[in-house]
Design a protein around this motif. Structure first.
Motif, short mmCIF file in Angstrom:
data_model
loop_
_atom_site.label_atom_id
_atom_site.label_comp_id
_atom_site.label_asym_id
_atom_site.label_seq_id
_atom_site.Cartn_x
_atom_site.Cartn_y
_atom_site.Cartn_z
N LYS A 192 0.86 -1.18 0.00
CA LYS A 192 0.00 0.00 0.00
C LYS A 192 0.90 1.24 0.00
CE LYS A 192 -3.96 2.12 2.30
NZ LYS A 192 -4.94 2.02 3.43
N ILE A 193 0.69 2.12 -0.99
CA ILE A 193 1.52 3.30 -1.18
C ILE A 193 0.76 4.55 -0.72
CG2 ILE A 193 2.79 4.71 -2.85
CD1 ILE A 193 3.99 2.00 -2.58
N SER A 194 1.43 5.41 0.05
CA SER A 194 0.82 6.67 0.45
C SER A 194 1.17 7.75 -0.58
CB SER A 194 1.34 7.10 1.83
OG SER A 194 2.69 7.51 1.75
N GLU A 195 0.52 8.94 -0.47
CA GLU A 195 0.80 10.02 -1.41
C GLU A 195 2.22 10.53 -1.25
OE1 GLU A 195 -1.87 13.06 -2.60
OE2 GLU A 195 -3.55 12.15 -1.54
N GLN A 196 2.82 10.34 -0.07
CA GLN A 196 4.20 10.77 0.15
C GLN A 196 5.21 9.75 -0.37
OE1 GLN A 196 1.80 10.76 2.71
NE2 GLN A 196 1.35 12.90 2.13
N THR A 234 1.30 -6.73 -5.90
CA THR A 234 0.10 -5.91 -6.07
C THR A 234 0.28 -4.60 -5.31
OG1 THR A 234 -1.29 -7.88 -6.26
CG2 THR A 234 -2.39 -5.80 -5.75
N TYR A 235 0.25 -3.49 -6.04
CA TYR A 235 0.38 -2.16 -5.45
C TYR A 235 -1.00 -1.52 -5.30
CZ TYR A 235 5.45 -2.18 -6.17
OH TYR A 235 6.78 -2.45 -6.11
N GLN A 236 -1.30 -1.06 -4.10
CA GLN A 236 -2.51 -0.27 -3.85
C GLN A 236 -2.11 1.20 -3.85
OE1 GLN A 236 -5.92 -1.41 -3.06
NE2 GLN A 236 -6.21 0.75 -3.60
N LEU A 237 -2.54 1.94 -4.87
CA LEU A 237 -2.12 3.34 -5.04
C LEU A 237 -3.03 4.28 -4.26
CD1 LEU A 237 -1.53 3.24 -8.88
CD2 LEU A 237 0.23 3.24 -7.11
N PRO A 238 -2.56 5.49 -3.97
CA PRO A 238 -3.44 6.51 -3.38
C PRO A 238 -4.57 6.84 -4.35
CG PRO A 238 -1.13 7.20 -3.29
CD PRO A 238 -1.20 5.99 -4.17
N LYS A 239 -5.67 7.30 -3.84
CA LYS A 239 -6.81 7.64 -4.68
C LYS A 239 -6.45 8.75 -5.66
CE LYS A 239 -9.92 4.89 -2.84
NZ LYS A 239 -10.56 3.81 -3.64
N GLY A 240 -6.93 8.58 -6.89
CA GLY A 240 -6.83 9.66 -7.86
C GLY A 240 -5.60 9.62 -8.74
N TYR A 241 -4.78 8.59 -8.64
CA TYR A 241 -3.58 8.52 -9.47
C TYR A 241 -3.80 7.59 -10.66
CZ TYR A 241 -0.57 11.14 -6.30
OH TYR A 241 0.00 12.14 -5.55
N GLU A 297 -5.94 -2.40 -12.46
CA GLU A 297 -7.32 -2.65 -12.07
C GLU A 297 -7.75 -1.52 -11.13
OE1 GLU A 297 -7.42 -6.49 -10.29
OE2 GLU A 297 -6.51 -7.49 -12.02
N GLY A 298 -8.25 -0.43 -11.70
CA GLY A 298 -8.61 0.72 -10.88
C GLY A 298 -7.36 1.33 -10.27
N ASP A 299 -7.33 1.41 -8.94
CA ASP A 299 -6.16 1.97 -8.26
C ASP A 299 -5.19 0.88 -7.82
OD1 ASP A 299 -7.70 0.84 -6.32
OD2 ASP A 299 -7.83 2.62 -5.04
N VAL A 335 0.18 10.04 -12.44
CA VAL A 335 -0.17 11.45 -12.35
C VAL A 335 -1.50 11.57 -11.62
CG1 VAL A 335 -0.66 13.59 -13.61
CG2 VAL A 335 1.00 11.95 -14.52
N LYS A 336 -1.53 12.50 -10.67
CA LYS A 336 -2.76 12.69 -9.91
C LYS A 336 -3.77 13.47 -10.76
CE LYS A 336 -4.44 14.09 -5.38
NZ LYS A 336 -4.09 14.65 -4.06
N SER A 337 -4.96 12.89 -10.88
CA SER A 337 -5.99 13.54 -11.68
C SER A 337 -6.63 14.68 -10.88
CB SER A 337 -7.08 12.52 -12.07
OG SER A 337 -7.66 11.96 -10.90
N ASN A 338 -7.19 15.67 -11.62
CA ASN A 338 -7.82 16.82 -10.96
C ASN A 338 -9.17 16.44 -10.37
OD1 ASN A 338 -5.69 18.47 -11.69
ND2 ASN A 338 -6.59 18.91 -13.71
#
Length: 636
Positions: A435-439, A558-565, A590-592, A633-636
């Motif tokens: 699980k990856i954080s935004e930082q 399996t990487y769980q990305l922060p929301k919106g990337y 698969e999604g995030d 890239v983080k989406s708007n």
């Protein structure tokens, strides 16, 4: 006139002697790529009878630089059957001037006793000169000994390592009438010179001159295939009133059998216990597993090296009482236990050790350092490592796997091969959830299943180290720049090919690089392969990939990305094929969630020198693929 001739001869001999101590006369070619130059190496082995011999070794070595300082010392072993009668040494400066001679105080004498050597009469004499302030300098050692264990004749290796050249070397073997010498030459440029001595015996002389220093190339064949060596062995020998003869492998087997015949009897109470233990087992394999487990629970390994005791086992009755023994004793004891269960087994002599070369099958002799047990079972054959406290029955690892062993039979044995484990046996199957954080920080759960040769180290630390030491060992093996090991655990899966399961909980700082609205994510967490050492000049020797290159590694991460990337670009599936193995990597979204699957299949083999360039190219491509990262890239 006679006096003048004698004086001239003495002066000539003195000048010649001084020259071999002078560093300035060494030819430039011999100093190239060398830390030391063997000026003279003279070995004389004189056999007096089937049971006694003398040996004299004189070596003169010019040390060229600091790495060559190791040549300023000598270590020689002895025991109750081998006696050091003389040990001399001298140190000379670059001009050949004597600086000092070896004193008694410079010679250490100590036992080789260790924790697992309960009975050991092996000792060492070690002598050395202090570190010199300037180079070059020259050292001379003379070692004389008497030998009364003529199961073994010397092996001559005047150039016994890389970065060492040889100016002159001779090996002389004097045989008495009626005793025949057997020998095997490897990389000897000129054949042996044989002469009949005045007493009717024979003298054999080998010479070597102006041998340039060598540097072993990466993944080159064993040193014994590259260096000049003469192996010698007796035909008739005697040791502690035991007489033997060697002309073939059956002779070696018969002698070992004669030393140990009748020592496999166990007490009646133990025989009844074994029968009761195995009464419900209907197959040979079932009985073997029961007996082997009993052995592991009831006994422990110690080493016994006392004279002929290095080859003659302790009686099984004594092991039954003491519950300990060396490899011979535990193998003999297990043989006796299996016999009580109605299972026939035979000892098998082996040259054991992960880095030890296989037995030379074309030179019957006592090349072995270990004994295991062979259990024939119709088309299958089980080999038992009787000194192990945890290996499953039939598993031999790379300690004794994939090599020749000498089967010991009453009528004379033969060489057979132990199992060779294939890539599909040596797995590293890893599943990681991250699980990856935004930082860019990460938490990871890792589950890895190691099998076959890949589980050996893990099984060893599981049984040998306590929890804290296991943790320290594990932290050193995890190649992640900044992490914390929160929890870990190990468990075993017993089978013909054993497995160890490792589970880890990790906290990883800055695994992904956060920069503005982008997140740079490396895909391979724990299994990256490095590049191979490139060549700086033309390859001379074949390339050899050993058992360490027989494996299959598979990673599913399996990487769980922060929301919106979202990924900035896609990575296409990759396949790298070569004669050495295959590498594949693929990615799915698969999604995030990002799923990265990597697989490497490697296999051992010997390849021509020209293949090394392909190996470097293959490893370069694999290393580059293992450094792949995905940009989000983080989406708007």
């Amino acid at each position: 006139m006679k006096k003048l001739l004698l004086l001239a001869l003495l002066v000539s001999q003195t000048v010649c002697a001084q020259v071999e101590y002078q560093a300035g006369v060494v030819e430039a070619a011999l100093k190239e790529n060398a830390h030391g130059v063997v000026r003279r190496h003279e070995t004389t082995f004189t056999v007096k009878s089937a049971g006694e011999a003398t040996q004299r070794v004189r070596s003169v070595i010019t040390v060229l630089d600091e790495p060559g300082d190791e040549h300023a010392k000598t270590v020689v072993g002895y025991d109750k059957l081998s006696k050091i009668t003389n040990l001399e040494g001298a140190l000379y400066d670059a001009s050949g001037k004597l600086i000092r001679k070896l004193k008694k105080a410079d010679i250490e004498d100590y036992s080789t006793y260790s924790d697992y050597n309960l009975f050991d009469d092996n000792r060492l004499k070690a002598a050395s000169f202090p570190k010199q302030p300037t180079y070059p300098y020259t050292v001379e050692f003379i070692i004389e000994s008497t030998e009364r264990n003529l199961m073994f004749y010397p092996t001559w290796i005047p150039q016994d390592q890389e970065h060492l050249s040889v100016e002159q070397a001779t090996f002389t073997v004097n045989m008495p009438p009626g005793l025949a010498l057997r020998y095997k030459e490897v990389n000897i440029p000129t054949p042996v010179v044989e002469e009949t001595a005045a007493n009717g015996g024979k003298t054999y002389v080998w010479k070597l001159a102006n041998r340039l220093a060598v540097e072993f190339e990466p993944l080159s064949p064993p040193a014994r295939e590259q260096l000049p060596i003469v192996y010698t062995a007796p035909t008739d020998f005697e040791v502690q009133e035991y007489k033997g003869k060697i002309t073939n492998w059956s002779d070696v087997s018969r002698f070992y059998h004669s030393l140990n015949d009748g020592r496999d009897r166990i007490p009646d109470y133990l025989r009844r216990q074994v029968i009761e233990l195995t009464k419900n087992e209907t197959t040979t394999v079932g009985k073997v597993r029961k007996v082997y487990q009993f052995l592991q629970e009831q006994t422990r390994y110690v080493s016994v090296q006392l004279g002929i005791g290095g080859w003659q086992t302790i009686e099984a009755e004594k092991v039954a009482v003491s519950n300990y023994g060396d490899c011979k004793a535990l193998t003999n004891y297990t043989k006796a236990l299996l016999q009580a269960a109605g299972v026939t087994a035979y000892p098998a002599l082996v040259r054991a050790g992960e880095k030890e070369p296989d037995t030379m099958s074309d030179f019957p002799s006592f090349q072995f350092n270990h004994v295991i047990l062979c259990v024939p079972d119709k088309r299958d054959t089980l080999f038992l490592e009787c000194t192990s406290s945890h290996d499953p029955a039939g598993y031999v690892s790379d300690f004794t796997g994939n090599r020749h062993v000498l089967l010991i039979l009453p009528e004379g044995g033969r060489l057979i091969k132990t199992p060779a484990y294939q890539p599909a046996d040596n797995l590293q199957q890893r599943r990681i959830d991250i699980k990856i954080s935004e930082q860019g920080d990460a938490t990871a759960t890792v589950r890895t299943r190691y099998t076959g040769l890949q589980q050996d180290d893990y099984a060893s630390i599981l049984h040998r180290l306590n929890h804290d030491d296991q943790r320290s060992w594990l932290i050193k093996r995890i190649a992640i720049p900044a992490f914390e090991l929160n929890t870990f655990a190990y468990s075993e899966q017993v089978g013909a090919v054993p497995a160890v399961i490792e589970t880890l909980e990790l906290t990883i700082r800055r695994w992904a690089d956060a920069s503005g609205t982008r997140l740079f994510l490396p895909l391979n967490l724990m299994s990256s392969l490095s590049s191979a050492t490139p060549l700086t000049q033309s390859r001379k020797t074949p390339m050899e990939l050993g058992s360490a290159y027989d494996f299959v590694d598979s990673d599913t991460i399996t990487y769980q990305l922060p929301k919106g990337y979202l990924p900035e670009y896609r990575i296409n599936p990759l396949t790298i094929d070569s004669k050495f193995g295959t590498y594949t990597a693929q990615l799915s979204m698969e999604g995030d969630r990002v799923v990265y699957i990597r697989r490497v299949i490697m296999h051992r083999g010997r390849f021509p020198a020209t293949a090394y360039a392909e190996w470097v190219d293959f490893r370069k491509k694999v290393a580059k693929a293992d450094r792949a990262q995905l940009v989000f890239v983080k989406s708007n």
